[in-house]
Every structure is written in C-alpha cells, then in structure tokens.
Design a protein around this motif. Structure first.
Motif, PDB file in Angstrom:
ATOM      1  N   ILE A   7     -41.253 -37.946 105.856  1.00  0.00           N
ATOM      2  CA  ILE A   7     -40.250 -38.786 105.542  1.00  0.00           C
ATOM      3  C   ILE A   7     -39.973 -38.654 104.138  1.00  0.00           C
ATOM      4  O   ILE A   7     -38.740 -38.835 103.633  1.00  0.00           O
ATOM      5  N   ALA A   8     -41.055 -38.646 103.232  1.00  0.00           N
ATOM      6  CA  ALA A   8     -40.814 -38.555 101.682  1.00  0.00           C
ATOM      7  C   ALA A   8     -40.028 -37.363 101.423  1.00  0.00           C
ATOM      8  O   ALA A   8     -39.174 -37.351 100.460  1.00  0.00           O
ATOM      9  N   LEU A   9     -40.413 -36.269 102.136  1.00  0.00           N
ATOM     10  CA  LEU A   9     -39.751 -34.977 101.687  1.00  0.00           C
ATOM     11  C   LEU A   9     -38.286 -35.184 102.012  1.00  0.00           C
ATOM     12  O   LEU A   9     -37.329 -34.516 101.454  1.00  0.00           O
ATOM     13  N   GLY A  10     -37.887 -35.497 103.200  1.00  0.00           N
ATOM     14  CA  GLY A  10     -36.482 -35.641 103.551  1.00  0.00           C
ATOM     15  C   GLY A  10     -35.686 -36.635 102.827  1.00  0.00           C
ATOM     16  O   GLY A  10     -34.529 -36.252 102.468  1.00  0.00           O
ATOM     17  N   ASN A  15     -31.631 -36.648  98.355  1.00  0.00           N
ATOM     18  CA  ASN A  15     -31.257 -37.016  96.826  1.00  0.00           C
ATOM     19  C   ASN A  15     -30.621 -35.809  96.127  1.00  0.00           C
ATOM     20  O   ASN A  15     -30.125 -35.913  95.356  1.00  0.00           O
ATOM     21  N   ALA A  16     -31.435 -34.694  96.591  1.00  0.00           N
ATOM     22  CA  ALA A  16     -31.070 -33.421  95.894  1.00  0.00           C
ATOM     23  C   ALA A  16     -29.701 -32.907  95.894  1.00  0.00           C
ATOM     24  O   ALA A  16     -29.168 -32.201  95.057  1.00  0.00           O
ATOM     25  N   GLY A  17     -29.089 -33.078  97.045  1.00  0.00           N
ATOM     26  CA  GLY A  17     -27.804 -32.488  97.260  1.00  0.00           C
ATOM     27  C   GLY A  17     -27.800 -30.900  97.656  1.00  0.00           C
ATOM     28  O   GLY A  17     -28.840 -30.455  97.583  1.00  0.00           O
TER      29      GLY A  17
END
Length: 80
Positions: A7-10, A15-17
């Motif tokens: 979930i944190a990776l997702g 946020n990275a775009g």
C-alpha cells in the motif's frame, strides 16, 4: 506487513506521476542495456565458470549495467 508495504509503495507511485521520456533518458537506458551484457561477455572469460552460470551472469549483466551478476557467483567460489 507485506500488505502495508505494498500500500505504501502504491501511494508513492501515485504521488510520483508519469515521468517524461527525454532523449537523454532514452540514450542512458540504451547505453546501460547494451554495455552491461557486452562488459559481462568480455569479462566472463577470465572466470572459471560452468556454461550455465556463465550465461546467467551475462544475462544478469543486462540488468546490472556492469556485469554485477558475475560478482555474486565469483564471490561464492572464492569462499568455498
């Protein structure tokens, strides 16, 4: 624990775009993908590796960019 990490990776990906692909990025990726296996192929002859391990090292060189796939196996041989 793994579910929380996913979930944190997702969230980080969200946020990275989407990165913009530039000519510099394409050239750097191309050089890395070509030079890694070439360097691994050039250096593999110096190590006494069986054929399967030699081929895996060359293949892994594509991802490492510097033939680092060979270093792991050679390190194991020295310790043995």
């Amino acid at each position: 624990m793994i579910a929380i990490m996913l979930i944190a990776l997702g969230a980080q990906f969200a946020n990275a775009g989407i990165p913009r692909v530039s000519l510099d990025m394409l050239m750097a990726a191309s050089i890395r993908l070509i030079s890694g296996p070439l360097l691994a192929f050039a250096l593999v002859g110096f190590f006494d590796l069986p054929a399967l391990e030699r081929n895996v090292g060359i293949f892994a060189g594509q991802y490492a960019g510097s033939g680092a796939g060979l270093h792991h196996r050679v390190g194991e041989r020295r310790r043995a």
